[in-house]
Design a protein around this motif. Sequence first.
Motif, mmCIF file in Angstrom:
data_model
loop_
_atom_site.group_PDB
_atom_site.id
_atom_site.type_symbol
_atom_site.label_atom_id
_atom_site.label_comp_id
_atom_site.label_asym_id
_atom_site.label_seq_id
_atom_site.Cartn_x
_atom_site.Cartn_y
_atom_site.Cartn_z
ATOM 1 N N MET A 1 0.852 -1.177 0.000
ATOM 2 C CA MET A 1 0.000 0.000 0.000
ATOM 3 C C MET A 1 0.896 1.238 0.000
ATOM 4 O O MET A 1 1.738 1.406 0.863
ATOM 5 C CB MET A 1 -0.897 0.005 1.246
ATOM 6 C CG MET A 1 -1.780 1.238 1.353
ATOM 7 S SD MET A 1 -2.797 1.363 2.854
ATOM 8 C CE MET A 1 -3.828 -0.056 2.725
ATOM 9 N N LEU A 2 0.688 2.067 -1.003
ATOM 10 C CA LEU A 2 1.403 3.334 -1.091
ATOM 11 C C LEU A 2 0.488 4.425 -0.545
ATOM 12 O O LEU A 2 -0.669 4.525 -0.949
ATOM 13 C CB LEU A 2 1.777 3.634 -2.543
ATOM 14 C CG LEU A 2 2.411 4.998 -2.834
ATOM 15 C CD1 LEU A 2 3.727 5.161 -2.080
ATOM 16 C CD2 LEU A 2 2.628 5.167 -4.320
ATOM 17 N N GLN A 3 0.985 5.219 0.406
ATOM 18 C CA GLN A 3 0.203 6.305 0.982
ATOM 19 C C GLN A 3 0.991 7.604 0.901
ATOM 20 O O GLN A 3 2.172 7.637 1.232
ATOM 21 C CB GLN A 3 -0.132 6.030 2.451
ATOM 22 C CG GLN A 3 -1.102 4.895 2.640
ATOM 23 C CD GLN A 3 -1.398 4.666 4.104
ATOM 24 O OE1 GLN A 3 -0.528 4.258 4.852
ATOM 25 N NE2 GLN A 3 -2.626 4.934 4.497
ATOM 26 N N LEU A 4 0.306 8.651 0.437
ATOM 27 C CA LEU A 4 0.880 9.993 0.421
ATOM 28 C C LEU A 4 -0.035 10.868 1.268
ATOM 29 O O LEU A 4 -1.209 11.033 0.944
ATOM 30 C CB LEU A 4 0.965 10.533 -1.008
ATOM 31 C CG LEU A 4 1.745 9.697 -2.016
ATOM 32 C CD1 LEU A 4 1.591 10.272 -3.415
ATOM 33 C CD2 LEU A 4 3.201 9.613 -1.628
ATOM 34 N N GLU A 5 0.493 11.409 2.344
ATOM 35 C CA GLU A 5 -0.324 12.212 3.249
ATOM 36 C C GLU A 5 -0.069 13.696 3.026
ATOM 37 O O GLU A 5 0.963 14.088 2.490
ATOM 38 C CB GLU A 5 -0.037 11.817 4.692
ATOM 39 C CG GLU A 5 -0.436 10.382 4.978
ATOM 40 C CD GLU A 5 -0.348 10.011 6.436
ATOM 41 O OE1 GLU A 5 -0.041 10.886 7.266
ATOM 42 O OE2 GLU A 5 -0.593 8.836 6.742
ATOM 43 N N ASN A 6 -1.027 14.500 3.443
ATOM 44 C CA ASN A 6 -0.934 15.965 3.354
ATOM 45 C C ASN A 6 -0.578 16.434 1.943
ATOM 46 O O ASN A 6 0.286 17.287 1.767
ATOM 47 C CB ASN A 6 0.074 16.505 4.371
ATOM 48 C CG ASN A 6 -0.338 16.170 5.790
ATOM 49 O OD1 ASN A 6 -1.517 16.261 6.140
ATOM 50 N ND2 ASN A 6 0.617 15.760 6.601
ATOM 51 N N VAL A 7 -1.256 15.871 0.950
ATOM 52 C CA VAL A 7 -1.004 16.247 -0.439
ATOM 53 C C VAL A 7 -1.552 17.646 -0.707
ATOM 54 O O VAL A 7 -0.904 18.458 -1.357
ATOM 55 C CB VAL A 7 -1.628 15.223 -1.424
ATOM 56 C CG1 VAL A 7 -1.427 15.648 -2.864
ATOM 57 C CG2 VAL A 7 -1.050 13.835 -1.178
ATOM 58 N N VAL A 17 -3.760 10.514 -0.316
ATOM 59 C CA VAL A 17 -4.084 9.530 -1.360
ATOM 60 C C VAL A 17 -3.354 8.229 -1.043
ATOM 61 O O VAL A 17 -2.223 8.244 -0.546
ATOM 62 C CB VAL A 17 -3.735 10.062 -2.777
ATOM 63 C CG1 VAL A 17 -2.252 10.330 -2.915
ATOM 64 C CG2 VAL A 17 -4.248 9.144 -3.865
ATOM 65 N N SER A 18 -4.042 7.112 -1.292
ATOM 66 C CA SER A 18 -3.492 5.784 -1.040
ATOM 67 C C SER A 18 -3.853 4.894 -2.226
ATOM 68 O O SER A 18 -4.790 5.188 -2.959
ATOM 69 C CB SER A 18 -4.101 5.177 0.224
ATOM 70 O OG SER A 18 -4.037 6.065 1.302
ATOM 71 N N GLY A 19 -3.140 3.792 -2.361
ATOM 72 C CA GLY A 19 -3.495 2.863 -3.426
ATOM 73 C C GLY A 19 -2.659 1.612 -3.396
ATOM 74 O O GLY A 19 -1.709 1.499 -2.623
ATOM 75 N N LYS A 110 -2.928 12.606 -9.334
ATOM 76 C CA LYS A 110 -1.722 12.868 -10.115
ATOM 77 C C LYS A 110 -0.478 12.601 -9.268
ATOM 78 O O LYS A 110 0.476 11.967 -9.743
ATOM 79 C CB LYS A 110 -1.705 14.303 -10.647
ATOM 80 C CG LYS A 110 -0.489 14.586 -11.521
ATOM 81 C CD LYS A 110 -0.523 15.954 -12.133
ATOM 82 C CE LYS A 110 0.661 16.260 -13.016
ATOM 83 N NZ LYS A 110 1.839 15.451 -12.929
ATOM 84 N N ALA A 111 -0.473 13.061 -8.022
ATOM 85 C CA ALA A 111 0.673 12.821 -7.132
ATOM 86 C C ALA A 111 0.892 11.322 -6.930
ATOM 87 O O ALA A 111 2.031 10.841 -6.939
ATOM 88 C CB ALA A 111 0.438 13.513 -5.786
ATOM 89 N N TYR A 112 -0.208 10.587 -6.803
ATOM 90 C CA TYR A 112 -0.104 9.145 -6.624
ATOM 91 C C TYR A 112 0.462 8.476 -7.883
ATOM 92 O O TYR A 112 1.384 7.660 -7.803
ATOM 93 C CB TYR A 112 -1.475 8.540 -6.283
ATOM 94 C CG TYR A 112 -1.393 7.059 -6.051
ATOM 95 C CD1 TYR A 112 -1.000 6.558 -4.811
ATOM 96 C CD2 TYR A 112 -1.653 6.165 -7.080
ATOM 97 C CE1 TYR A 112 -0.887 5.201 -4.603
ATOM 98 C CE2 TYR A 112 -1.547 4.811 -6.880
ATOM 99 C CZ TYR A 112 -1.160 4.337 -5.645
ATOM 100 O OH TYR A 112 -1.041 2.989 -5.447
ATOM 101 N N LEU A 113 -0.102 8.811 -9.038
ATOM 102 C CA LEU A 113 0.360 8.206 -10.282
ATOM 103 C C LEU A 113 1.819 8.544 -10.560
ATOM 104 O O LEU A 113 2.569 7.708 -11.067
ATOM 105 C CB LEU A 113 -0.536 8.632 -11.439
ATOM 106 C CG LEU A 113 -1.983 8.135 -11.373
ATOM 107 C CD1 LEU A 113 -2.826 8.740 -12.498
ATOM 108 C CD2 LEU A 113 -2.075 6.622 -11.375
ATOM 109 N N ASP A 114 2.223 9.763 -10.209
ATOM 110 C CA ASP A 114 3.628 10.154 -10.382
ATOM 111 C C ASP A 114 4.552 9.358 -9.465
ATOM 112 O O ASP A 114 5.726 9.148 -9.788
ATOM 113 C CB ASP A 114 3.809 11.652 -10.115
ATOM 114 C CG ASP A 114 3.219 12.528 -11.215
ATOM 115 O OD1 ASP A 114 2.869 11.994 -12.300
ATOM 116 O OD2 ASP A 114 3.085 13.751 -10.985
#
Length: 116
Positions: A1-7, A17-19, A110-114
């Motif tokens: 699981m990839l998580q990006l917080e405070n985007v 965003v997570s995925g 977009k941040a997640y896909l990048d």
Amino acid sequence: MLQLENVVSDRGSRYAVSGGPVKGPDDIAAFLKELKRHKKYAKATHNSWAVLQSDGTQRKGDDGESGAGNVILRMLERDGVTDHIVVVTRWYGGKHLGGDRFRHVQTCVKAYLDAL
């Protein structure tokens, strides 16, 4: 699981965003359950998500953020990302964002896909 917080932060609302890879409805349910095991995600105002399966099946959930799942799905289609769930989480900050909320969902995806 990839998580990006405070985007994104806007007028008190915060976005993350997570995925991760999924194969079907059971994997989607398991992913969302795992995400919500983290208290802050379980208490989030919205966990909007979408998946474009390799067989062309489209699945999405707005979780109260009307239209957000569709925004995520269109971005996955455009980039050709299949069998992968993307979840945009919003913690409501007390002020309505109007159409800006869709731009923030796009920024998160977009941040997640990048980051893939």
